[in-house]
Design a protein around this motif. Structure first.
Motif, PDB file in Angstrom:
ATOM      1  N   LEU A  35     -36.344  10.751-137.285  1.00 16.99           N
ATOM      2  CA  LEU A  35     -37.536  10.816-136.521  1.00 16.99           C
ATOM      3  C   LEU A  35     -37.586  12.241-135.913  1.00 16.99           C
ATOM      4  O   LEU A  35     -36.564  12.569-134.979  1.00 16.99           O
ATOM      5  N   GLU A  36     -38.348  13.175-135.995  1.00 16.72           N
ATOM      6  CA  GLU A  36     -38.593  14.559-135.379  1.00 16.72           C
ATOM      7  C   GLU A  36     -39.823  14.723-134.591  1.00 16.72           C
ATOM      8  O   GLU A  36     -40.803  14.202-135.255  1.00 16.72           O
ATOM      9  N   LYS A  37     -39.588  15.164-133.564  1.00 18.70           N
ATOM     10  CA  LYS A  37     -40.956  15.171-132.441  1.00 18.70           C
ATOM     11  C   LYS A  37     -41.955  16.347-132.976  1.00 18.70           C
ATOM     12  O   LYS A  37     -43.115  16.045-132.897  1.00 18.70           O
ATOM     13  N   THR A  44     -33.276  23.833-132.979  1.00 16.07           N
ATOM     14  CA  THR A  44     -32.497  25.199-132.643  1.00 16.07           C
ATOM     15  C   THR A  44     -31.686  25.390-133.880  1.00 16.07           C
ATOM     16  O   THR A  44     -31.182  26.633-134.151  1.00 16.07           O
ATOM     17  N   SER A  45     -30.996  24.480-134.261  1.00 14.55           N
ATOM     18  CA  SER A  45     -29.921  24.531-135.497  1.00 14.55           C
ATOM     19  C   SER A  45     -30.679  25.508-136.617  1.00 14.55           C
ATOM     20  O   SER A  45     -30.110  26.256-137.275  1.00 14.55           O
ATOM     21  N   ALA A  46     -31.737  25.331-136.892  1.00 14.49           N
ATOM     22  CA  ALA A  46     -32.639  26.045-138.017  1.00 14.49           C
ATOM     23  C   ALA A  46     -32.760  27.597-137.481  1.00 14.49           C
ATOM     24  O   ALA A  46     -32.660  28.456-138.458  1.00 14.49           O
ATOM     25  N   GLY A 256     -34.969  16.652-123.468  1.00 14.65           N
ATOM     26  CA  GLY A 256     -34.356  15.629-122.797  1.00 14.65           C
ATOM     27  C   GLY A 256     -34.586  14.280-123.086  1.00 14.65           C
ATOM     28  O   GLY A 256     -34.240  13.177-122.260  1.00 14.65           O
ATOM     29  N   ASP A 257     -35.796  13.948-123.949  1.00 14.79           N
ATOM     30  CA  ASP A 257     -36.284  12.704-124.139  1.00 14.79           C
ATOM     31  C   ASP A 257     -35.307  11.670-124.386  1.00 14.79           C
ATOM     32  O   ASP A 257     -35.262  10.510-123.888  1.00 14.79           O
ATOM     33  N   ALA A 258     -34.309  12.092-125.293  1.00 18.68           N
ATOM     34  CA  ALA A 258     -33.350  10.837-125.891  1.00 18.68           C
ATOM     35  C   ALA A 258     -32.469  10.749-124.759  1.00 18.68           C
ATOM     36  O   ALA A 258     -31.806   9.455-124.432  1.00 18.68           O
ATOM     37  N   GLY A 462     -24.263  16.217-130.503  1.00 14.86           N
ATOM     38  CA  GLY A 462     -25.009  17.449-130.442  1.00 14.86           C
ATOM     39  C   GLY A 462     -25.423  17.826-128.746  1.00 14.86           C
ATOM     40  O   GLY A 462     -24.667  16.987-127.876  1.00 14.86           O
ATOM     41  N   ASN A 463     -26.398  18.541-128.399  1.00 14.67           N
ATOM     42  CA  ASN A 463     -26.750  18.789-127.145  1.00 14.67           C
ATOM     43  C   ASN A 463     -27.198  17.720-126.304  1.00 14.67           C
ATOM     44  O   ASN A 463     -27.601  17.565-125.123  1.00 14.67           O
ATOM     45  N   THR A 464     -27.622  16.397-127.081  1.00 15.40           N
ATOM     46  CA  THR A 464     -27.822  15.029-126.451  1.00 15.40           C
ATOM     47  C   THR A 464     -26.783  14.718-125.498  1.00 15.40           C
ATOM     48  O   THR A 464     -26.831  13.756-124.754  1.00 15.40           O
ATOM     49  N   PRO A 479     -20.834  24.598-130.970  1.00 14.91           N
ATOM     50  CA  PRO A 479     -22.142  23.558-130.844  1.00 14.91           C
ATOM     51  C   PRO A 479     -22.469  22.987-132.349  1.00 14.91           C
ATOM     52  O   PRO A 479     -22.557  21.836-132.175  1.00 14.91           O
ATOM     53  N   ILE A 480     -22.581  23.661-133.311  1.00 14.73           N
ATOM     54  CA  ILE A 480     -23.158  23.077-134.468  1.00 14.73           C
ATOM     55  C   ILE A 480     -21.920  22.131-134.871  1.00 14.73           C
ATOM     56  O   ILE A 480     -21.984  21.256-135.514  1.00 14.73           O
ATOM     57  N   GLY A 481     -20.588  22.644-135.153  1.00 12.96           N
ATOM     58  CA  GLY A 481     -19.240  22.067-135.404  1.00 12.96           C
ATOM     59  C   GLY A 481     -19.157  20.769-135.028  1.00 12.96           C
ATOM     60  O   GLY A 481     -19.177  19.699-135.641  1.00 12.96           O
TER      61      GLY A 481
HETATM   62  C1  LIG Z   1     -30.555  32.394-132.553  1.00  8.00           C
HETATM   63  C2  LIG Z   1     -29.466  31.391-132.392  1.00  8.00           C
HETATM   64  C3  LIG Z   1     -28.216  31.469-133.140  1.00  8.00           C
HETATM   65  C4  LIG Z   1     -27.412  30.455-133.140  1.00  8.00           C
HETATM   66  N1  LIG Z   1     -26.349  30.482-133.630  1.00  8.00           N
HETATM   67  C5  LIG Z   1     -25.191  29.519-133.788  1.00  8.00           C
HETATM   68  C6  LIG Z   1     -24.356  29.266-134.688  1.00  8.00           C
HETATM   69  O1  LIG Z   1     -24.154  30.395-135.540  1.00  8.00           O
HETATM   70  N2  LIG Z   1     -23.358  28.379-134.600  1.00  8.00           N
HETATM   71  C7  LIG Z   1     -23.647  27.406-133.691  1.00  8.00           C
HETATM   72  O2  LIG Z   1     -22.702  26.584-133.487  1.00  8.00           O
HETATM   73  N3  LIG Z   1     -24.756  27.331-132.869  1.00  8.00           N
HETATM   74  C8  LIG Z   1     -25.446  28.621-132.768  1.00  8.00           C
HETATM   75  N4  LIG Z   1     -26.547  28.232-131.976  1.00  8.00           N
HETATM   76  C9  LIG Z   1     -26.757  27.059-130.872  1.00  8.00           C
HETATM   77  C10 LIG Z   1     -27.270  25.794-131.710  1.00  8.00           C
HETATM   78  O3  LIG Z   1     -28.127  26.346-132.541  1.00  8.00           O
HETATM   79  C11 LIG Z   1     -27.460  24.883-130.916  1.00  8.00           C
HETATM   80  O4  LIG Z   1     -26.824  24.781-129.693  1.00  8.00           O
HETATM   81  C12 LIG Z   1     -27.508  23.701-131.665  1.00  8.00           C
HETATM   82  O5  LIG Z   1     -28.079  23.746-132.958  1.00  8.00           O
HETATM   83  C13 LIG Z   1     -28.194  22.384-131.082  1.00  8.00           C
HETATM   84  O6  LIG Z   1     -28.004  21.338-131.845  1.00  8.00           O
HETATM   85  P1  LIG Z   1     -29.183  19.939-131.596  1.00  8.00           P
HETATM   86  O7  LIG Z   1     -28.842  19.107-132.812  1.00  8.00           O
HETATM   87  O8  LIG Z   1     -28.458  19.455-130.292  1.00  8.00           O
HETATM   88  O9  LIG Z   1     -30.664  20.733-131.008  1.00  8.00           O
HETATM   89  P2  LIG Z   1     -31.508  21.016-132.289  1.00  8.00           P
HETATM   90  O10 LIG Z   1     -30.878  21.677-133.053  1.00  8.00           O
HETATM   91  O11 LIG Z   1     -32.329  21.983-131.161  1.00  8.00           O
HETATM   92  O12 LIG Z   1     -32.348  19.723-132.600  1.00  8.00           O
HETATM   93  C14 LIG Z   1     -33.096  18.944-131.846  1.00  8.00           C
HETATM   94  C15 LIG Z   1     -34.245  18.528-132.489  1.00  8.00           C
HETATM   95  O13 LIG Z   1     -34.764  17.311-131.817  1.00  8.00           O
HETATM   96  C16 LIG Z   1     -35.936  17.405-131.876  1.00  8.00           C
HETATM   97  N5  LIG Z   1     -36.525  16.616-130.720  1.00  8.00           N
HETATM   98  C17 LIG Z   1     -36.569  16.651-129.488  1.00  8.00           C
HETATM   99  N6  LIG Z   1     -37.002  15.740-128.643  1.00  8.00           N
HETATM  100  C18 LIG Z   1     -37.091  14.576-129.622  1.00  8.00           C
HETATM  101  C19 LIG Z   1     -37.537  13.378-129.454  1.00  8.00           C
HETATM  102  N7  LIG Z   1     -38.036  12.922-128.370  1.00  8.00           N
HETATM  103  N8  LIG Z   1     -37.724  12.639-130.743  1.00  8.00           N
HETATM  104  C20 LIG Z   1     -37.331  13.273-131.857  1.00  8.00           C
HETATM  105  N9  LIG Z   1     -37.069  14.418-132.095  1.00  8.00           N
HETATM  106  C21 LIG Z   1     -36.834  15.411-130.833  1.00  8.00           C
HETATM  107  C22 LIG Z   1     -36.506  18.907-131.499  1.00  8.00           C
HETATM  108  O14 LIG Z   1     -37.751  19.164-131.948  1.00  8.00           O
HETATM  109  C23 LIG Z   1     -35.276  19.295-132.572  1.00  8.00           C
HETATM  110  O15 LIG Z   1     -35.912  19.730-133.972  1.00  8.00           O
HETATM  111  C24 LIG Z   1     -27.375  29.414-132.091  1.00  8.00           C
HETATM  112  C25 LIG Z   1     -28.840  29.356-131.131  1.00  8.00           C
HETATM  113  C26 LIG Z   1     -29.905  30.250-131.245  1.00  8.00           C
HETATM  114  C27 LIG Z   1     -30.924  30.186-130.893  1.00  8.00           C
END
Ligand SMILES: Cc1cc2nc3c(=O)[nH]c(=O)nc-3n(C[C@H](O)[C@H](O)[C@H](O)COP(=O)(O)OP(=O)(O)OC[C@H]3O[C@@H](n4cnc5c(N)ncnc54)[C@H](O)[C@@H]3O)c2cc1C
Length: 499
Positions: A35-37, A44-46, A256-258, A462-464, A479-481
């Motif tokens: 599910l993607e919002k 941010t991963s993208a 921070g919804d989740a 992840g960041n949740t 963060p990603i690993g």
């Molecule tokens: C330019 C840049 C370069 C970076 N380079 C690196 C790197 O090389 N290596 C590394 O490890 N980290 C890197 N980081 C940090 C890393 O990208 C993030 O910390 C990490 O990707 C976060 O992953 P996540 O899955 O927690 O969140 P995200 O990747 O942000 O994914 C969260 C997703 O959840 C969705 N969402 C939010 N609320 C809801 C909801 N209620 N229901 C459904 N979906 C929801 C959001 O829309 C989003 O798509 C970089 C960041 C940036 C900005």
């Protein structure tokens, strides 16, 4: 109980952790929904460089890198002590297995990329241990390419992917995981479907609410929907430095919804005042550009003085900014031949100057007048800095002494005199790549309640989740690993324990 749709596993979010968890679940035959919002996948991963810090795997072995689980353990232990030791061990144990699992899929191809670890500590690898996905030709994704969030510059301008260009970095990672997930035949992605709540039945999380929808998750729910970096209210309440308008996370979606949904059913939280910090340059639209790899110039605080080694790894620099008084300015000169750093998105000098985000002057006094910096202090700071450049030693902050500092200047000195007009100044703000506090989990990604008991059926990554690295950012790709590793472990637990 009536359901709108039924799955075995529901994953909230579509970043690297979410997509890894979804792939692991779907590949093992579990019906899985992502599910993607927002309208696009990847969060941010993208946007990221997709450096992945998973040590001791076949990727480093192929590249002949002297990486091993043991040296990574030494490094993490030196940085983190034994806080989070069980998570550290789970992470280290999982990294090789996860990469083997991923690389079994023809869609997933990785290669080691030099990028130094961030601290001088035992077990460090000076050229790093992280790896990246190979670029992905857009035609391999076909129509799915439009589902992946574009690079930050095009995304902020409302432009999609450049059709002719391969998906690179974070887009390649998300695109590859999407390709693999789709090929299992067991995974669906539902965009514009935000998780809004969790449904508990018979003492376990049985499904989720997504607005008006009730979606069953017969085996488990994985929350991997980012942090709360885009929520001004939550940031203020929890004391996260920086601001919701200065984060690098896209679209204001990570609110921070989740985390909140889980807290409402009794989940506990930790590390809530922490983020993955970085310096950001202000851009004409007011958003920051993540800036790293300073190979020249100097950064001054509101008093016109330096306050840190500008070439520090970005999270450490961000923390120095949080402890200092702004506004902060990067100062450089004509000799640098443009911005002496890497910014994401890349910034064009013309646009920056025209908008006033950068200023230019023929003298330092002129620059001080345009920035509001005290002219006398600025001149003294630059003179002292230039003295360090001449003798090749930064007595104040030891810039250039660490391999990380010199990595971006190709091994050359990064303390370079600023003395050739015109001079430039850019405002630097405290930005972040996301918050890193959230739901407390056990080493299998199971969300814990206030008594440290796992909440049946509920997982986070992840960041949740609260990062096992605490307030430390050990190296590129953590963060990603770690998001990928704990999402994978969560799914292994779902497979083992829930029928
Ligand atoms: C330019 C840049 C370069 C970076 N380079 C690196 C790197 O090389 N290596 C590394 O490890 N980290 C890197 N980081 C940090 C890393 O990208 C993030 O910390 C990490 O990707 C976060 O992953 P996540 O899955 O927690 O969140 P995200 O990747 O942000 O994914 C969260 C997703 O959840 C969705 N969402 C939010 N609320 C809801 C909801 N209620 N229901 C459904 N979906 C929801 C959001 O829309 C989003 O798509 C970089 C960041 C940036 C900005």
């Amino acid at each position: 109980m009536t359901w709108d749709d039924e799955y075995d596993v529901v994953v909230a979010g579509s970043g690297a952790g979410a997509m890894t968890g979804a792939l692991a679940a779907a590949a093992s035959g579990l019906r899985t929904a992502v599910l993607e919002k927002t309208k696009v996948l990847g969060g941010t991963s993208a946007y990221s460089g997709a450096a992945i810090w998973l040590p001791g795997t076949r990727v480093q072995e192929r590249a002949g890198i002297a990486d091993s689980t043991e040296s990574a353990r030494t490094y993490l232990r030196a940085l983190l002590g034994d806080d989070g030791a069980a998570h550290r061990e789970a992470f280290l144990e999982t990294a090789p297995e996860l990469v083997e699992f991923l690389e079994k899929d023809p869609a997933l191809e990785f290669e080691w990329r030099a990028f130094p670890d961030y601290f001088a500590a035992p077990g460090r690898l000076d050229m790093g241990r992280s790896f990246v996905p190979l670029d992905l030709p857009a035609d391999r994704l076909g129509d799915l390419a439009g589902l992946v969030r574009p690079p930050v510059d095009r995304d902020r301008a409302g432009r999609g992917h450049a059709a002719s260009r391969p998906l690179a970095q974070g887009r390649a990672l998300i695109g590859r995981l999407l390709l693999a997930l789709t090929a299992t035949g067991n995974g669906v992605v539902r965009t514009e479907t935000p998780l809004t709540g969790l449904i508990v039945a018979d003492g376990r999380v049985a499904g989720v609410r997504a607005g008006p929808l009730r979606l069953r998750a017969a085996r488990g729910v994985l929350l991997a929907a980012g942090g709360f970096e885009a929520s001004a209210g939550l940031r203020a309440a929890r004391g996260v430095p920086g601001g919701a308008d200065q984060t690098m996370a896209p679209d204001g979606a990570n609110t921070g919804d989740a985390i909140e949904a889980a807290a409402r059913i009794g989940a506990s939280t930790g590390l809530l005042d922490q983020a993955w910090f970085c310096p950001g340059l202000r851009t004409p639209d007011g958003l920051p550009a993540f800036t790293l790899g300073f190979r020249g110039g100097l950064i001054v605080d509101g008093s016109g003085r330096r306050f840190a080694n500008e070439s520090l790894p970005y999270d450490q620099m961000g923390r120095r900014m949080a402890a200092a008084e702004g506004p902060f300015h990067l100062i450089w000169d004509a000799r640098s031949g443009g911005l002496p750093a890497i910014s994401v998105p890349p910034l064009a000098a013309d646009g920056q100057l025209a908008s006033g985000a950068w200023v230019r002057a023929d003298t330092l006094a002129g620059l001080a007048a345009k920035t509001g910096l005290p002219a006398g202090t600025l001149a003294e700071t630059v003179e002292r800095f230039n003295g360090f450049a001449e003798k090749g030693v930064d007595d104040d902050f030891h810039r250039g002494e660490d391999p990380y500092d010199r990595y971006f200047s190709g091994g050359r000195p990064c303390v370079v005199a600023v003395g050739e007009p015109p001079y430039y100044a850019a405002e630097v703000v405290l930005s972040d790549l996301g918050t890193k506090g959230g739901l407390r989990t056990d080493p299998d990604g199971r969300v814990l309640d206030g008594s440290d008991r796992p909440i049946p059926g509920l997982y986070a990554a992840g960041n949740t989740s609260a990062s096992f690295t605490g307030p430390v950012y050990p190296g590129p790709g953590i963060p990603i690993g770690s998001a990928m590793a704990f999402a994978y472990r969560a799914v292994q637990d779902i497979r083992r324990n829930h029928t």
